[in-house]
Design a protein around this motif. Structure first.
Motif, PDB file in Angstrom:
ATOM      1  N   GLY A  59      -5.162 -11.060  -6.290  1.00  0.00           N
ATOM      2  CA  GLY A  59      -5.286  -9.743  -5.283  1.00  0.00           C
ATOM      3  C   GLY A  59      -3.815 -10.130  -4.308  1.00  0.00           C
ATOM      4  N   LEU A  60      -3.326 -11.066  -4.390  1.00  0.00           N
ATOM      5  CA  LEU A  60      -2.051 -11.091  -3.582  1.00  0.00           C
ATOM      6  C   LEU A  60      -0.941  -9.918  -4.166  1.00  0.00           C
ATOM      7  CD1 LEU A  60      -1.652 -14.795  -2.829  1.00  0.00           C
ATOM      8  CD2 LEU A  60      -1.953 -13.002  -1.132  1.00  0.00           C
ATOM      9  N   TYR A  61      -1.076  -9.467  -5.428  1.00  0.00           N
ATOM     10  CA  TYR A  61      -0.303  -8.775  -6.030  1.00  0.00           C
ATOM     11  C   TYR A  61      -0.985  -7.540  -6.765  1.00  0.00           C
ATOM     12  CZ  TYR A  61       2.277 -13.161  -6.413  1.00  0.00           C
ATOM     13  OH  TYR A  61       2.905 -14.387  -5.955  1.00  0.00           O
ATOM     14  N   PHE A  62      -2.255  -7.581  -6.453  1.00  0.00           N
ATOM     15  CA  PHE A  62      -3.052  -6.341  -6.813  1.00  0.00           C
ATOM     16  C   PHE A  62      -4.260  -6.086  -6.042  1.00  0.00           C
ATOM     17  CE2 PHE A  62      -6.272  -4.461  -9.724  1.00  0.00           C
ATOM     18  CZ  PHE A  62      -5.660  -3.240 -10.230  1.00  0.00           C
ATOM     19  N   THR A  63      -3.987  -5.081  -4.926  1.00  0.00           N
ATOM     20  CA  THR A  63      -4.778  -4.954  -3.555  1.00  0.00           C
ATOM     21  C   THR A  63      -6.446  -4.724  -4.340  1.00  0.00           C
ATOM     22  OG1 THR A  63      -3.123  -4.401  -2.413  1.00  0.00           O
ATOM     23  CG2 THR A  63      -5.285  -3.828  -1.694  1.00  0.00           C
ATOM     24  N   SER A 111      -6.804  -6.548   4.903  1.00  0.00           N
ATOM     25  CA  SER A 111      -6.202  -5.796   3.700  1.00  0.00           C
ATOM     26  C   SER A 111      -6.509  -4.405   3.531  1.00  0.00           C
ATOM     27  CB  SER A 111      -6.910  -6.419   2.453  1.00  0.00           C
ATOM     28  OG  SER A 111      -6.865  -7.965   2.487  1.00  0.00           O
ATOM     29  N   ILE A 112      -7.549  -3.809   4.243  1.00  0.00           N
ATOM     30  CA  ILE A 112      -7.708  -2.594   4.231  1.00  0.00           C
ATOM     31  C   ILE A 112      -6.404  -1.808   5.355  1.00  0.00           C
ATOM     32  CG2 ILE A 112      -9.055  -0.621   5.220  1.00  0.00           C
ATOM     33  CD1 ILE A 112     -11.640  -2.330   4.081  1.00  0.00           C
ATOM     34  N   ILE A 113      -6.475  -2.610   6.343  1.00  0.00           N
ATOM     35  CA  ILE A 113      -5.457  -2.165   7.474  1.00  0.00           C
ATOM     36  C   ILE A 113      -3.794  -2.252   7.119  1.00  0.00           C
ATOM     37  CG2 ILE A 113      -4.802  -2.586   9.916  1.00  0.00           C
ATOM     38  CD1 ILE A 113      -7.800  -3.276  10.601  1.00  0.00           C
TER      39      ILE A 113
END
Length: 115
Positions: A59-63, A111-113
């Protein structure tokens, strides 16, 4: 991405990789799941923890995976917190699940923000 968010994600990913492996292979975890009367959920819990850890790292590369992993682990740990409460475990046994639930929820919100 914020350095704080990266640290939280990597810390949680590493922790849940270890928790998941422990859940799958540790005799002590087998005893704990028997005490919870949830022995049939031990393997799926370990697998979900490992998948959550992988989701956070990727997820660091694919939100979308970051959102899925952080939210999923938050739910898993909140469930663990409720199990500990129902067993009337001590605060010291109960607190880690609550803290990891909040930590992953915080990562989800950041992550959303910011991502």
């Amino acid at each position: 991405m914020l350095i704080t968010l990266k640290f939280i994600i990597l810390f949680s990913a590493f922790s849940f990789l270890l928790f998941g492996l422990s859940c799958l292979f540790s005799p002590l975890m087998t005893l704990e799941f028997k005490r919870y009367e949830l022995h049939s959920y031990q393997k799926i819990t370990g697998i979900l923890q490992i998948l959550g850890a992988i989701s956070l790292a990727v997820g660091l590369y694919f939100t979308p995976l970051l959102l899925l992993g952080s939210y999923g682990l938050s739910l898993l740990m909140f469930s663990g917190f409720l199990v500990r409460i129902s067993l009337k475990d001590s605060i010291w046994k109960t607190l880690p699940s609550f803290c990891f639930a909040l930590l992953n929820l915080y990562a989800f919100i950041l992550s959303i923000i910011f991502v």
